[in-house]
Design an enzyme around this catalytic site. Structure first.
Site, PDB file in Angstrom:
ATOM      1  N   ASP A   1      -0.324   5.151   1.014  1.00 50.54           N
ATOM      2  CA  ASP A   1      -0.672   6.099   2.076  1.00 50.54           C
ATOM      3  C   ASP A   1      -0.820   5.391   3.416  1.00 50.54           C
ATOM      4  OD1 ASP A   1      -1.258   8.930   0.913  1.00 50.54           O
ATOM      5  OD2 ASP A   1      -2.122   7.545  -0.534  1.00 50.54           O
TER       6      ASP A   1
ATOM      7  N   ASP B   1       0.873  -1.171   0.000  1.00 50.95           N
ATOM      8  CA  ASP B   1       0.000   0.000   0.000  1.00 50.95           C
ATOM      9  C   ASP B   1       0.919   1.232   0.000  1.00 50.95           C
ATOM     10  OD1 ASP B   1      -2.341   1.646   0.467  1.00 50.95           O
ATOM     11  OD2 ASP B   1      -1.709   1.760   2.547  1.00 50.95           O
TER      12      ASP B   1
END
Length: 222
Positions: A10, A8
């Site tokens: 953020d 991922d």
């Protein structure tokens, strides 16, 4: 056997989530509104209008969230300038490269946003496959981002290990059939995570090789 790792962005590579929360708190105080973490948390790791609708409803001013969101964006941009990658990120990427693993990125953010920071941090060249909100119809918690990444890599979902910090991200990874290690940040650490394969406080807790050994040992024998 794990053949790929998918990150991922953020909150996981760069802790933008804590900064967003701080910025919303700061701006909303100017409107005499106190923001609690449990009100902000459901919006983490996805895109949607629910949180902005909540602001409009709380302040009883339809559309005021547009003005607030713009102010928050400017403040966030200032605070992000000197933000560094979370501890252990670069070491995991280097180790994955040395091990010959495929390295992917699956993010609900847009490509311009993540490439700006990956380039500044010197990390963009580690990723062979990147999928963003620009590439899919639905972002996390929908599994489409992860499905696209593993399809582009030409591997089965069970051969990939996702690294996530949010509940929406974990839901997306597991729904796509990947194993998932969660590494929450200060904003997401209290979320009710379930069905993850491993939880770390920091990516410095274990080496990537140690995690892979654990995952490969738990792979069902067919």
């Amino acid at each position: 056997m794990i053949k790929a790792v998918v990150f991922d962005f953020d909150g996981l590579i760069l802790d933008t989530e804590s900064v967003w929360f701080e910025c919303y708190q700061e701006v909303l105080r100017g409107y005499k509104m106190e923001l609690a973490l449990e009100q902000f948390a459901p919006s983490i790791g996805t895109h949607g209008t629910e949180f902005l609708d909540y602001i409009d409803l709380t302040l009883k001013q339809p559309g005021i969230s547009v003005e607030i969101d713009k102010a928050v964006g400017l403040l966030h941009q200032q605070k992000m300038e000197n933000l560094e990658a979370r501890a252990g990120v670069k070491e995991y990427l280097e180790e994955a490269q040395q091990l010959g693993l495929n390295i992917g990125l699956a993010t609900s953010s847009n490509r311009a946003w993540i490439e700006r920071f990956l380039t500044r941090l010197g990390l963009v060249d580690y990723f062979q496959v990147i999928r963003t909100s620009d590439d899919v119809t639905r972002v996390k918690p929908d599994p489409e981002l992860y499905t696209q990444v593993v399809t582009a890599m030409g591997i089965a979902p069970a051969e990939a290990l996702a690294f996530e910090d949010s509940l929406n991200g974990l839901t997306a990874a597991k729904a796509a059939g990947l194993r998932c290690t969660i590494v929450p940040n200060p904003v997401t650490s209290f979320l009710p995570f379930e069905h993850h394969d491993l939880r770390l406080v920091s990516m410095t807790d274990m080496t990537l090789s140690e995690i892979l050994d654990r995952m490969n040992e738990s792979t069902p024998k067919g």
